[in-house]
Write an enzyme that holds these catalytic residues in place. Structure first.
Site, mmCIF file in Angstrom:
data_model
loop_
_atom_site.group_PDB
_atom_site.id
_atom_site.type_symbol
_atom_site.label_atom_id
_atom_site.label_comp_id
_atom_site.label_asym_id
_atom_site.label_seq_id
_atom_site.Cartn_x
_atom_site.Cartn_y
_atom_site.Cartn_z
ATOM 1 N N CYS A 29 1.306 -1.764 0.077
ATOM 2 C CA CYS A 29 -0.103 0.140 0.036
ATOM 3 C C CYS A 29 0.831 1.002 0.133
ATOM 4 C CB CYS A 29 -1.079 -0.258 1.441
ATOM 5 S SG CYS A 29 -2.294 1.368 1.480
ATOM 6 N N ASP A 38 0.666 3.793 1.927
ATOM 7 C CA ASP A 38 -0.064 4.479 2.758
ATOM 8 C C ASP A 38 2.050 4.936 4.096
ATOM 9 O OD1 ASP A 38 0.291 4.615 6.043
ATOM 10 O OD2 ASP A 38 -2.002 3.812 5.657
ATOM 11 N N ARG A 50 3.012 4.854 6.216
ATOM 12 C CA ARG A 50 3.278 4.048 7.644
ATOM 13 C C ARG A 50 4.147 2.895 7.204
ATOM 14 N NH1 ARG A 50 -2.241 4.867 10.208
ATOM 15 N NH2 ARG A 50 -2.941 4.263 7.953
ATOM 16 N N HIS A 62 -1.983 -3.714 4.794
ATOM 17 C CA HIS A 62 -2.129 -3.607 6.751
ATOM 18 C C HIS A 62 -3.360 -3.312 7.131
ATOM 19 C CE1 HIS A 62 -2.644 0.691 6.138
ATOM 20 N NE2 HIS A 62 -2.306 0.133 4.294
ATOM 21 N N CYS A 103 -6.512 0.329 6.922
ATOM 22 C CA CYS A 103 -5.950 0.508 5.405
ATOM 23 C C CYS A 103 -7.029 1.774 4.880
ATOM 24 C CB CYS A 103 -5.756 -0.950 4.913
ATOM 25 S SG CYS A 103 -5.570 0.013 2.304
#
Ligand code: CO
Length: 207
Positions: free
Chosen positions: A42, A44, A46, A98, A101
């Site tokens: 992803c 993302d 993080r 994750h 998400c």
């Protein structure tokens, strides 16, 4: 002075520290890359592939998009898979989603987000496909987590059913596809146990 001066300064410190630890690191790396892994994750912020797996530059080939989706008409993702498998000859493709998400969360709700809703339709399809299993979870949080996991599993299947992976397996190439999920709350990755290393595994698991 650029507003981003701190990033460039940080880059200089990073490169200097790396070279003082491993002289010739960048010179060697500039000659070639030979990663063993392709990471599909992803976007993302993080979930940075190299950092959470402790891999150095040169060790993992990376493709990221919102909610780690592998669509059979996405030339971007498919080109990455083809290059990784046929040119770099990676041994492992890791689809890593994750928990928490935002893309999966948005796909579960009714709120409109514009263009991105088209992309998230792929996840809505997965939700519909696993509707009874997901709806039987005891809480909204558990349903959310389950869909994050199902999304990884389905995207791993999509990688396996791509022409690139199918023909690599038909030729007997050593190539495995894995489904992992990362927990932002503790930094740990969990293996979803759907690893497939050939046509037989794929047929067995997809049944
Ligand atoms: Co995400």
């Amino acid at each position: 002075m650029s507003e981003l001066e701190h990033l460039l300064a940080s880059n200089k410190r990073w490169a200097k520290a790396l070279v003082s630890d491993k002289p010739g690191f960048f010179t060697d790396l500039s000659q070639q890359q030979a990663p063993e892994y392709l990471w599909i994750g992803c976007s993302d912020s993080r979930v940075p592939a190299n950092q959470i797996t402790g891999l150095a530059p040169g060790e993992v080939f990376v493709h990221r998009n919102i909610a780690n989706v592998v669509v059979h008409s996405d030339l971007n993702c498919l080109s990455v898979v083809q290059y990784a498998v046929e040119v770099l000859k990676v041994k492992h493709i890791i689809v890593c989603g994750h928990y928490g998400c935002g893309g999966v969360k948005a796909a579960m709700g009714k709120k409109k987000h514009g263009l991105i809703d088209n992309w998230l339709l792929h996840i809505r399809d997965i939700h519909r496909f696993y509707r009874s299993e997901i709806d039987s979870c005891s809480s909204e949080e558990a349903r959310f987590e389950r869909l994050c996991e199902k999304n990884v599993i389905e995207q791993a299947f999509n990688v396996c059913s791509s022409t690139v992976v199918q023909s690599a397996w038909a030729k007997g190439s050593e190539l495995s596809v894995h489904g992992w999920i990362y927990a932002i709350k503790d930094g740990l990755i969990h293996d979803l146990d759907v690893s497939m290393s050939g046509l037989e595994d794929f047929e067995k698991i997809s049944r």
